[in-house]
Design an enzyme around this catalytic site. Structure first.
Site, mmCIF file in Angstrom:
data_model
loop_
_atom_site.group_PDB
_atom_site.id
_atom_site.type_symbol
_atom_site.label_atom_id
_atom_site.label_comp_id
_atom_site.label_asym_id
_atom_site.label_seq_id
_atom_site.Cartn_x
_atom_site.Cartn_y
_atom_site.Cartn_z
ATOM 1 N N TYR A 1 0.873 -1.178 0.000
ATOM 2 C CA TYR A 1 0.000 0.000 0.000
ATOM 3 C C TYR A 1 0.907 1.224 0.000
ATOM 4 O O TYR A 1 1.465 1.609 1.021
ATOM 5 C CB TYR A 1 -0.929 -0.008 1.211
ATOM 6 C CG TYR A 1 -1.834 1.204 1.267
ATOM 7 C CD1 TYR A 1 -2.538 1.622 0.147
ATOM 8 C CD2 TYR A 1 -1.979 1.936 2.440
ATOM 9 C CE1 TYR A 1 -3.355 2.736 0.191
ATOM 10 C CE2 TYR A 1 -2.807 3.041 2.500
ATOM 11 C CZ TYR A 1 -3.496 3.441 1.368
ATOM 12 O OH TYR A 1 -4.305 4.545 1.418
ATOM 13 N N ASP B 1 -2.105 -1.586 -4.132
ATOM 14 C CA ASP B 1 -2.558 -0.238 -4.454
ATOM 15 C C ASP B 1 -1.328 0.660 -4.468
ATOM 16 O O ASP B 1 -0.798 1.020 -3.417
ATOM 17 C CB ASP B 1 -3.567 0.225 -3.401
ATOM 18 C CG ASP B 1 -4.035 1.654 -3.613
ATOM 19 O OD1 ASP B 1 -3.613 2.283 -4.606
ATOM 20 O OD2 ASP B 1 -4.809 2.147 -2.779
ATOM 21 N N HIS C 1 -12.337 0.668 -4.268
ATOM 22 C CA HIS C 1 -11.536 -0.110 -5.208
ATOM 23 C C HIS C 1 -12.292 -1.391 -5.553
ATOM 24 O O HIS C 1 -13.231 -1.790 -4.851
ATOM 25 C CB HIS C 1 -10.197 -0.507 -4.586
ATOM 26 C CG HIS C 1 -9.289 0.641 -4.273
ATOM 27 N ND1 HIS C 1 -8.126 0.898 -4.965
ATOM 28 C CD2 HIS C 1 -9.361 1.595 -3.300
ATOM 29 C CE1 HIS C 1 -7.524 1.943 -4.457
ATOM 30 N NE2 HIS C 1 -8.251 2.403 -3.445
#
Length: 290
Positions: free
Chosen positions: A119, A178, A280
């Protein structure tokens, strides 16, 4: 066939209320990587990760971050930044992020493959682009931008080290997660309006491109879908962004070349049973391993 999904779930408890547990049970994934789990270990919902074995770094920031890798069998090895590795010390730029729950890496027990969940910080605008009239948050003089750029510089070194360490053990390497960066125009629905937006700044895109090459890492989804807009994996909750498919492609599978060549299918699960699991959507790739 090895089915791998990556998903920023924006809070495990909220995702479960929207049907994440059902999606997880039905989707038939062998590996699932998660970002923004956002939950201390002792507060996880019952069966939060279904019947999967889990490698989870919750981090120490209440209600933020948290990454996981779910596998059918317990991983052969698990590495997180919160547990120092004397053989592979973190680059200096990443040490302030060590306890934030941003990265976990596992060696699969039944396949010669290392899978990581990342992340990457969202960041912000550099100081010269900050205009209070156009910002939802107060200007910060570029602090979030500088923090993200420093993170990326350190992570580039860490990524190369992880990939080479996997190769030394005879393993392919897969970075998922991500990355909060869209690579190119085809990855942002309204790219003209996004040229001065965090996540699509020229220097961010250049950094991501520098991590990729035919000899290092390959963008698997773009390899399988070379001539399409998207497929997007993030949409704002605001307005009609989702209904109009005005999204961003910021969730990735970045694979070593031999593994990338094994990818036969890549899809984005925009919703499950008519419900969005998060802002998402899971990116699911099937790898046909020999």
């Amino acid at each position: 066939m090895l089915r791998v999904a990556t998903a920023n779930i924006n809070g495990i408890r909220a995702a479960h209320r929207r049907g994440f547990g059902d999606w997880l049970a039905m989707r038939g994934c062998d590996v699932v990587t998660l970002q923004e789990v956002r939950c201390p270990v002792d507060a996880l919902p019952e069966k939060a990760f279904g019947d999967y074995a889990v490698a989870y770094d919750a981090g120490e920031l209440a209600g933020r971050n948290g990454v996981a890798v779910l596998t059918r069998e317990p991983a052969a090895a698990v590495r997180t930044w919160s547990v120092p590795d004397p053989d592979r010390p973190l680059p200096r730029a990443l040490r302030t992020h060590a306890n934030e729950g941003r990265y976990v890496e596992v060696d699969l027990a039944d396949v010669p493959l290392t899978v990581a969940s990342l992340y990457l910080p969202k960041g912000g605008l550099p100081a010269h682009l900050q205009d209070p009239r156009r910002m939802r948050e107060a200007p910060d003089g570029g602090a979030k931008y500088d923090r993200k750029m420093a993170f990326m510089a350190g992570f580039a070194r860490h990524l190369a080290s992880s990939r080479k360490a996997a190769a030394a053990q005879g393993r392919e390497f897969l970075l998922t997660g991500d990355l909060n960066i869209a690579r190119a125009r085809a990855d942002v629905a309204n790219w003209r309006r996004s040229n001065q937006t965090e996540g699509f700044l020229p220097e961010e895109r250049a950094w991501l491109d520098a991590q990729l090459s035919p000899r290092t890492l390959v963008d698997v989804v773009r390899r399988l879908h070379p001539d399409v807009e998207g497929p997007y994996s993030w949409w704002s909750w605001l307005g009609q962004a989702y209904a109009k498919d005005a999204g961003w492609r910021i969730d990735y599978h970045l694979a070593t070349p031999a593994l990338a060549r094994c990818a036969v299918s890549a899809v984005v699960d925009r919703e499950h049973a008519g419900v969005r699991l998060s802002d998402h959507a899971p990116v699911v790739v099937d790898y046909e391993l020999g």
